[in-house]
Write an enzyme that holds these catalytic residues in place. Structure first.
Site, PDB file in Angstrom:
ATOM      1  N   ASN A   9       0.869  -1.186   0.000  1.00  0.00           N
ATOM      2  CA  ASN A   9       0.000   0.000   0.000  1.00  0.00           C
ATOM      3  C   ASN A   9       0.902   1.230   0.000  1.00  0.00           C
ATOM      4  O   ASN A   9       1.476   1.577   1.027  1.00  0.00           O
ATOM      5  CB  ASN A   9      -0.901  -0.029   1.248  1.00  0.00           C
ATOM      6  CG  ASN A   9      -1.744   1.227   1.360  1.00  0.00           C
ATOM      7  OD1 ASN A   9      -1.831   2.026   0.420  1.00  0.00           O
ATOM      8  ND2 ASN A   9      -2.366   1.415   2.508  1.00  0.00           N
ATOM      9  N   LYS A  11       0.134   4.264  -0.288  1.00  0.00           N
ATOM     10  CA  LYS A  11      -0.463   5.481   0.315  1.00  0.00           C
ATOM     11  C   LYS A  11      -0.212   6.670  -0.626  1.00  0.00           C
ATOM     12  O   LYS A  11      -0.222   6.492  -1.839  1.00  0.00           O
ATOM     13  CB  LYS A  11       0.068   5.694   1.736  1.00  0.00           C
ATOM     14  CG  LYS A  11      -0.078   4.418   2.583  1.00  0.00           C
ATOM     15  CD  LYS A  11       0.175   4.592   4.052  1.00  0.00           C
ATOM     16  CE  LYS A  11      -0.015   3.248   4.755  1.00  0.00           C
ATOM     17  NZ  LYS A  11       0.110   3.327   6.199  1.00  0.00           N
ATOM     18  N   HIS A  95      -9.400   1.558   5.108  1.00  0.00           N
ATOM     19  CA  HIS A  95      -8.096   1.690   5.774  1.00  0.00           C
ATOM     20  C   HIS A  95      -8.253   2.631   6.975  1.00  0.00           C
ATOM     21  O   HIS A  95      -9.020   3.588   6.920  1.00  0.00           O
ATOM     22  CB  HIS A  95      -7.053   2.240   4.784  1.00  0.00           C
ATOM     23  CG  HIS A  95      -5.664   2.131   5.333  1.00  0.00           C
ATOM     24  ND1 HIS A  95      -5.154   3.032   6.234  1.00  0.00           N
ATOM     25  CD2 HIS A  95      -4.697   1.207   5.140  1.00  0.00           C
ATOM     26  CE1 HIS A  95      -3.924   2.666   6.567  1.00  0.00           C
ATOM     27  NE2 HIS A  95      -3.622   1.562   5.915  1.00  0.00           N
ATOM     28  N   GLU A  97      -6.520   4.945   8.032  1.00  0.00           N
ATOM     29  CA  GLU A  97      -6.267   6.366   7.735  1.00  0.00           C
ATOM     30  C   GLU A  97      -7.508   7.006   7.118  1.00  0.00           C
ATOM     31  O   GLU A  97      -7.811   8.169   7.373  1.00  0.00           O
ATOM     32  CB  GLU A  97      -5.042   6.489   6.815  1.00  0.00           C
ATOM     33  CG  GLU A  97      -3.755   6.199   7.597  1.00  0.00           C
ATOM     34  CD  GLU A  97      -2.642   5.567   6.789  1.00  0.00           C
ATOM     35  OE1 GLU A  97      -2.688   5.616   5.553  1.00  0.00           O
ATOM     36  OE2 GLU A  97      -1.721   4.991   7.414  1.00  0.00           O
ATOM     37  N   GLU A 167      -5.132  -4.683  10.684  1.00  0.00           N
ATOM     38  CA  GLU A 167      -4.060  -3.703  10.886  1.00  0.00           C
ATOM     39  C   GLU A 167      -4.267  -2.965  12.206  1.00  0.00           C
ATOM     40  O   GLU A 167      -5.069  -2.023  12.271  1.00  0.00           O
ATOM     41  CB  GLU A 167      -4.067  -2.681   9.739  1.00  0.00           C
ATOM     42  CG  GLU A 167      -3.825  -3.278   8.378  1.00  0.00           C
ATOM     43  CD  GLU A 167      -3.245  -2.252   7.405  1.00  0.00           C
ATOM     44  OE1 GLU A 167      -2.197  -2.555   6.819  1.00  0.00           O
ATOM     45  OE2 GLU A 167      -3.808  -1.158   7.247  1.00  0.00           O
ATOM     46  N   GLY A 173       3.050   2.331  10.647  1.00  0.00           N
ATOM     47  CA  GLY A 173       4.013   3.406  10.453  1.00  0.00           C
ATOM     48  C   GLY A 173       4.793   3.764  11.703  1.00  0.00           C
ATOM     49  O   GLY A 173       5.476   4.781  11.748  1.00  0.00           O
ATOM     50  N   SER A 213       3.822  -2.157  10.092  1.00  0.00           N
ATOM     51  CA  SER A 213       5.283  -2.264  10.213  1.00  0.00           C
ATOM     52  C   SER A 213       5.834  -3.621   9.768  1.00  0.00           C
ATOM     53  O   SER A 213       6.798  -4.123  10.347  1.00  0.00           O
ATOM     54  CB  SER A 213       5.739  -1.924  11.636  1.00  0.00           C
ATOM     55  OG  SER A 213       5.373  -0.596  11.957  1.00  0.00           O
ATOM     56  N   GLY A 235       5.307   1.250   4.320  1.00  0.00           N
ATOM     57  CA  GLY A 235       6.665   1.735   4.085  1.00  0.00           C
ATOM     58  C   GLY A 235       7.585   0.770   3.354  1.00  0.00           C
ATOM     59  O   GLY A 235       8.290   1.159   2.415  1.00  0.00           O
TER      60      GLY A 235
HETATM   61  O1  LIG Z   1      -1.061   0.877   6.858  1.00  0.00           O
HETATM   62  C1  LIG Z   1      -0.319  -0.006   6.461  1.00  0.00           C
HETATM   63  C2  LIG Z   1      -0.608  -0.738   5.223  1.00  0.00           C
HETATM   64  O2  LIG Z   1      -1.906  -0.468   4.775  1.00  0.00           O
HETATM   65  C3  LIG Z   1       0.916  -0.351   7.193  1.00  0.00           C
HETATM   66  O3  LIG Z   1       1.836   0.645   7.003  1.00  0.00           O
HETATM   67  P1  LIG Z   1       3.373   0.389   7.476  1.00  0.00           P
HETATM   68  O4  LIG Z   1       3.764  -0.918   6.869  1.00  0.00           O
HETATM   69  O5  LIG Z   1       4.120   1.562   6.921  1.00  0.00           O
HETATM   70  O6  LIG Z   1       3.322   0.318   8.968  1.00  0.00           O
END
Ligand SMILES: O=C(CO)COP(=O)(O)O
Length: 253
Positions: A9, A11, A95, A97, A167, A173, A213, A235
């Site tokens: 992802n 983002k 998600h 976010e 998640e 993150g 993560s 990430g």
């Molecule tokens: O939100 C995420 C994937 O949708 C996870 O993000 P990270 O892998 O950066 O922690």
């Protein structure tokens, strides 16, 4: 055997040129296999170019969101049909976010999940608890409610095809991965929820990812767990080599 899904992802990252370069660098290096699907979830603007670039390869292109309506006065939104028309095959829904910053609710996630199936897109539905909910021992109840509301009204066959991404918000993150035991415990619970609300056969088939993560160094341990069928990765999915290492970990597991 449940086929694993490793989804990157991105983002709100990359330029179009960088995104196309990523697909160029990875598309022919996804190991031929029947154990893992490799997916990248890209910003809307890049989707047609990435679909074109990935054509005929084992790399699948996904969107990170969509509206639930087919068309209409929804300025700034993208419809399920537009994604389908662009050649996209998966879409991330709900998600954390989007829930936190864009007023996504269990109700809109449910509408979007139905809308995805109406046009033939595979939904990746995200659920997960906050740190406060975890500390208050509310994780299982919260995730259970999110899953039940997301799949409400779907046929058994549709639930079987949904990909559920667990998640934990506190692990996104932050560099704080849930331990593989913590992650599996919740994924096992999600499977029980599907069993209780749909059927054992559907629960045995539904794919449940962990996200938060995930990186090449910890992905194997997560994928070895009984109820974790893949990863949704932020990430560590941005660099081609790192993404490929995640996919390879799934193939070799
Ligand atoms: O939100 C995420 C994937 O949708 C996870 O993000 P990270 O892998 O950066 O922690």
């Amino acid at each position: 055997m449940r086929k694993k899904v490793i989804a990157g992802n991105w983002k709100m990252n990359k330029t179009l040129a960088e995104a196309v370069q990523f697909v160029e660098d990875t598309k022919n290096r996804i190991p031929a296999n029947d154990q893992v699907e490799a997916v990248v979830c890209a910003p809307f603007l890049f989707l047609p170019a990435l679909v074109e670039k990935a054509k005929g390869t084992d790399l699948h292109i996904a969107a990170q969101n969509m509206h639930f309506e087919a068309s209409g006065a929804f300025t700034g939104e993208v419809s399920p049909g537009m994604l389908k028309d662009a050649g996209v095959t998966y879409v991330v829904l709900g998600h954390s976010e989007r829930r936190a910053y864009f007023a996504e609710t269990d109700e809109t996630v449910n509408k979007k999940t139905h809308a995805a199936f109406n046009v033939g897109l595979t939904p990746i539905v995200c659920v997960g608890e906050t740190l406060e909910q975890r500390e208050n021992n509310e994780t299982m109840d919260h995730v259970e409610a999110q899953v039940k509301r997301a799949i409400a009204g779907l046929s058994d066959e549709q639930v079987k095809q949904v990909i559920i991404a667990y998640e934990p918000i506190w692990a996104i993150g932050t560099g704080k991965t849930a331990t593989s035991e913590q992650a599996n415990e919740v994924c096992t619970h999600i499977r029980k929820v599907v069993k209780a609300n749909v059927s054992e056969a559907v629960a045995d088939s539904v794919r449940i990812q962990y996200g938060g993560s995930v990186k090449p160094a910890n992905v194997k341990e997560l994928l070895l767990r009984s109820d974790i069928d893949g990863a949704l990765v932020g990430g560590a999915s941005l660099e081609a080599d790192s993404f490929l290492q995640l996919v390879e970990a799934g193939v070799n597991e």
